[in-house]
Design an enzyme around this catalytic site. Structure first.
Site, PDB file in Angstrom:
ATOM      1  N   HIS A  62      35.426  -2.100 -14.843  1.00 16.47           N
ATOM      2  CA  HIS A  62      35.703  -0.773 -15.438  1.00 16.47           C
ATOM      3  C   HIS A  62      37.125  -0.756 -16.006  1.00 16.47           C
ATOM      4  O   HIS A  62      37.412   0.009 -16.920  1.00 16.47           O
ATOM      5  CB  HIS A  62      35.629   0.337 -14.373  1.00 16.47           C
ATOM      6  CG  HIS A  62      34.388   0.293 -13.546  1.00 16.47           C
ATOM      7  ND1 HIS A  62      33.144   0.420 -14.088  1.00 16.47           N
ATOM      8  CD2 HIS A  62      34.192   0.101 -12.215  1.00 16.47           C
ATOM      9  CE1 HIS A  62      32.242   0.335 -13.117  1.00 16.47           C
ATOM     10  NE2 HIS A  62      32.844   0.147 -11.986  1.00 16.47           N
ATOM     11  N   HIS A  92      46.024   0.766 -12.418  1.00 17.80           N
ATOM     12  CA  HIS A  92      45.051   0.322 -13.423  1.00 17.80           C
ATOM     13  C   HIS A  92      45.303   1.115 -14.694  1.00 17.80           C
ATOM     14  O   HIS A  92      46.155   2.001 -14.715  1.00 17.80           O
ATOM     15  CB  HIS A  92      43.611   0.546 -12.906  1.00 17.80           C
ATOM     16  CG  HIS A  92      43.323   1.974 -12.659  1.00 17.80           C
ATOM     17  ND1 HIS A  92      43.586   2.586 -11.434  1.00 17.80           N
ATOM     18  CD2 HIS A  92      42.878   2.948 -13.482  1.00 17.80           C
ATOM     19  CE1 HIS A  92      43.280   3.870 -11.540  1.00 17.80           C
ATOM     20  NE2 HIS A  92      42.859   4.118 -12.775  1.00 17.80           N
ATOM     21  N   HIS A  94      43.565   2.891 -18.587  1.00 21.69           N
ATOM     22  CA  HIS A  94      42.458   3.369 -19.429  1.00 21.69           C
ATOM     23  C   HIS A  94      42.954   3.253 -20.864  1.00 21.69           C
ATOM     24  O   HIS A  94      44.138   3.550 -21.125  1.00 21.69           O
ATOM     25  CB  HIS A  94      42.120   4.826 -19.108  1.00 21.69           C
ATOM     26  CG  HIS A  94      41.794   5.070 -17.665  1.00 21.69           C
ATOM     27  ND1 HIS A  94      40.503   5.100 -17.170  1.00 21.69           N
ATOM     28  CD2 HIS A  94      42.598   5.252 -16.587  1.00 21.69           C
ATOM     29  CE1 HIS A  94      40.532   5.320 -15.858  1.00 21.69           C
ATOM     30  NE2 HIS A  94      41.783   5.407 -15.479  1.00 21.69           N
ATOM     31  N   GLU A 104      43.501   9.431 -20.801  1.00 20.31           N
ATOM     32  CA  GLU A 104      42.548  10.366 -20.163  1.00 20.31           C
ATOM     33  C   GLU A 104      43.108  11.784 -20.259  1.00 20.31           C
ATOM     34  O   GLU A 104      42.438  12.687 -20.778  1.00 20.31           O
ATOM     35  CB  GLU A 104      42.341   9.961 -18.699  1.00 20.31           C
ATOM     36  CG  GLU A 104      41.716   8.559 -18.576  1.00 20.31           C
ATOM     37  CD  GLU A 104      40.797   8.424 -17.398  1.00 20.31           C
ATOM     38  OE1 GLU A 104      41.291   8.512 -16.256  1.00 20.31           O
ATOM     39  OE2 GLU A 104      39.584   8.249 -17.600  1.00 20.31           O
ATOM     40  N   HIS A 117      47.576   4.429 -14.417  1.00 19.98           N
ATOM     41  CA  HIS A 117      47.425   5.223 -13.192  1.00 19.98           C
ATOM     42  C   HIS A 117      47.907   4.431 -11.982  1.00 19.98           C
ATOM     43  O   HIS A 117      47.380   3.350 -11.708  1.00 19.98           O
ATOM     44  CB  HIS A 117      45.957   5.619 -12.996  1.00 19.98           C
ATOM     45  CG  HIS A 117      45.521   6.673 -13.957  1.00 19.98           C
ATOM     46  ND1 HIS A 117      44.193   6.879 -14.297  1.00 19.98           N
ATOM     47  CD2 HIS A 117      46.226   7.575 -14.690  1.00 19.98           C
ATOM     48  CE1 HIS A 117      44.106   7.868 -15.157  1.00 19.98           C
ATOM     49  NE2 HIS A 117      45.338   8.313 -15.421  1.00 19.98           N
ATOM     50  N   THR A 197      38.977  10.038 -11.809  1.00 21.15           N
ATOM     51  CA  THR A 197      38.398  10.218 -13.147  1.00 21.15           C
ATOM     52  C   THR A 197      37.230   9.250 -13.384  1.00 21.15           C
ATOM     53  O   THR A 197      36.690   9.167 -14.488  1.00 21.15           O
ATOM     54  CB  THR A 197      39.448   9.973 -14.248  1.00 21.15           C
ATOM     55  OG1 THR A 197      39.841   8.595 -14.185  1.00 21.15           O
ATOM     56  CG2 THR A 197      40.638  10.888 -14.084  1.00 21.15           C
TER      57      THR A 197
HETATM   58  C1  LIG Z   1      37.295   2.476  -3.611  1.00 19.55           C
HETATM   59  C2  LIG Z   1      37.126   3.933  -3.302  1.00 19.55           C
HETATM   60  C3  LIG Z   1      36.277   4.608  -4.333  1.00 19.55           C
HETATM   61  C4  LIG Z   1      36.877   4.605  -5.685  1.00 19.55           C
HETATM   62  C5  LIG Z   1      38.361   4.918  -5.697  1.00 19.55           C
HETATM   63  C6  LIG Z   1      39.082   4.892  -4.515  1.00 19.55           C
HETATM   64  C7  LIG Z   1      40.458   5.148  -4.596  1.00 19.55           C
HETATM   65  C8  LIG Z   1      41.071   5.397  -5.822  1.00 19.55           C
HETATM   66  C9  LIG Z   1      40.337   5.406  -7.009  1.00 19.55           C
HETATM   67  C10 LIG Z   1      40.962   5.645  -8.244  1.00 19.55           C
HETATM   68  C11 LIG Z   1      40.190   5.670  -9.388  1.00 19.55           C
HETATM   69  O1  LIG Z   1      40.687   5.821 -10.638  1.00 19.55           O
HETATM   70  S1  LIG Z   1      41.471   7.110 -11.108  1.00 19.55           S
HETATM   71  N1  LIG Z   1      41.386   7.045 -12.678  1.00 19.55           N
HETATM   72  O2  LIG Z   1      42.835   6.945 -10.650  1.00 19.55           O
HETATM   73  O3  LIG Z   1      40.803   8.265 -10.597  1.00 19.55           O
HETATM   74  C12 LIG Z   1      38.846   5.464  -9.322  1.00 19.55           C
HETATM   75  C13 LIG Z   1      38.210   5.235  -8.123  1.00 19.55           C
HETATM   76  C14 LIG Z   1      38.974   5.193  -6.938  1.00 19.55           C
HETATM   77  C15 LIG Z   1      38.455   4.608  -3.167  1.00 19.55           C
HETATM   78  C16 LIG Z   1      38.140   5.876  -2.430  1.00 19.55           C
HETATM   79  C17 LIG Z   1      36.878   5.591  -1.620  1.00 19.55           C
HETATM   80  C18 LIG Z   1      36.487   4.177  -1.991  1.00 19.55           C
HETATM   81  O4  LIG Z   1      37.066   3.337  -1.014  1.00 19.55           O
HETATM   82  S2  LIG Z   1      36.089   2.535  -0.133  1.00 19.55           S
HETATM   83  N2  LIG Z   1      35.174   1.684  -1.076  1.00 19.55           N
HETATM   84  O5  LIG Z   1      35.263   3.509   0.592  1.00 19.55           O
HETATM   85  O6  LIG Z   1      36.898   1.697   0.682  1.00 19.55           O
HETATM   86 ZN   LIG Z   2      42.525   5.848 -13.685  1.00 21.67          ZN
END
Ligand SMILES: C[C@]12CCc3c(ccc4cc(OS(N)(=O)=O)ccc34)[C@H]1CC[C@@H]2OS(N)(=O)=O
Ligand SMILES: [Zn+2]
Length: 254
Positions: A62, A92, A94, A104, A117, A197
């Site tokens: 992504h 990361h 975008h 974004e 971000h 996002t």
């Molecule tokens: C990996 C995880 C799910 C996705 C996610 C996470 C953290 C920060 C993130 C930032 C993102 O991007 S943004 N543009 O800054 O919003 C996009 C997705 C994110 C964690 C939160 C729960 C999952 O963690 S987990 N698998 O349960 O260990």
């Molecule tokens: Zn992001």
């Protein structure tokens, strides 16, 4: 699986993630500066990053993401609207398929070529990022706009590592990178309560969008677009469009 194509992109995410449509604090948003509120009680943003905490760079299908060791308080965010200390987990980007779009957040309807971000989680209140990510004050993300201009030497260090992560789900060592080299000199910011996002679009992010962009050259943007979503699809236009404010106030410290 979710993505950014016409059939699995942002307009269809609500099918698997209803919060996309039903949520009250979705991100990103279009920051209409006239409607933001200056808040003199906002503390300055303090970002203290230790290059020894950088670990790997990965193409996760992504975005391109640099992960950090968040087992101790080596790289943290303090100040701004938050009390306590939030630990840096990853950063990361975008970006767009052309220089005219890609960010974004928008400012008065205008897009930038890309947006960085820096994702932090509330390590004073929660055990890890997954637990923090389901709490309303769990995450603090700093957004930095990338504006087309002079080539950015700090960014080039990152771009030079892209050869080893061209393909989806590839990862490589990326040590001793100091994320503060990607910050503008002035940390003036807008702040509001929002969400991730990308799916799962969790409503757990306190957003800090910096007013001052950093620069990136068109040639450097081409290097972002040389990354791949899947086999032969260039990674680009991996941004979600702005979401309704639904009565939220955006505050600024400048
Ligand atoms: C990996 C995880 C799910 C996705 C996610 C996470 C953290 C920060 C993130 C930032 C993102 O991007 S943004 N543009 O800054 O919003 C996009 C997705 C994110 C964690 C939160 C729960 C999952 O963690 S987990 N698998 O349960 O260990
Ligand atoms: Zn992001």
């Amino acid at each position: 699986h979710w993505g950014y194509d016409v059939d699995n992109g942002p307009s269809s995410w609500h099918q698997s993630f209803p919060v996309a449509k039903d949520g009250s604090r979705q991100s990103p948003v279009d920051i209409r500066n006239e409607e933001t509120e200056r808040d003199p009680t906002l503390q300055p943003l303090v970002l203290k990053y230790d290059p020894r905490s950088s670990k790997t760079i990965a193409n996760n299908g992504h975005s391109i993401q640099v992960d950090f060791d968040d087992t101790t308080d080596q790289s943290v965010l303090k100040g701004g609207p938050v009390t306590g200390s939030y630990r840096l987990r990853q950063f990361h980007f975008h970006w767009g398929s052309c220089d005219g779009r890609g960010s974004e957040h928008l400012v008065d309807g205008a897009s930038f070529a890309a947006e960085l971000h820096l994702v932090h989680w509330n390590s004073e209140k929660y055990a890890d990022v997954a637990n923090a990510a389901i709490e309303p004050d769990g995450l603090a993300v700093v957004g930095v706009f990338l504006k087309i201009g002079a080539a950015n030497p700090a960014l080039q260090k990152l771009l030079d590592a892209f050869d080893s992560v061209q393909k989806e789900n590839t990862k490589a060592d990326f040590k001793n990178f100091d994320p503060s080299t990607l910050l503008p000199p002035c940390l003036d910011f807008w702040t509001y309560l929002g969400s991730l996002t990308t799916p799962p679009l969790l409503e757990s992010v306190i957003w800090h969008v910096l007013k001052e962009p950093i620069t990136v050259s068109s040639g450097q943007m081409e290097q972002f677009r040389s990354l791949k979503f899947t086999a032969n699809k260039p990674m680009q236009d991996n941004f979600r469009p702005p979401q309704p404010l639904k009565g939220r106030k955006v505050r600024r410290n400048f």
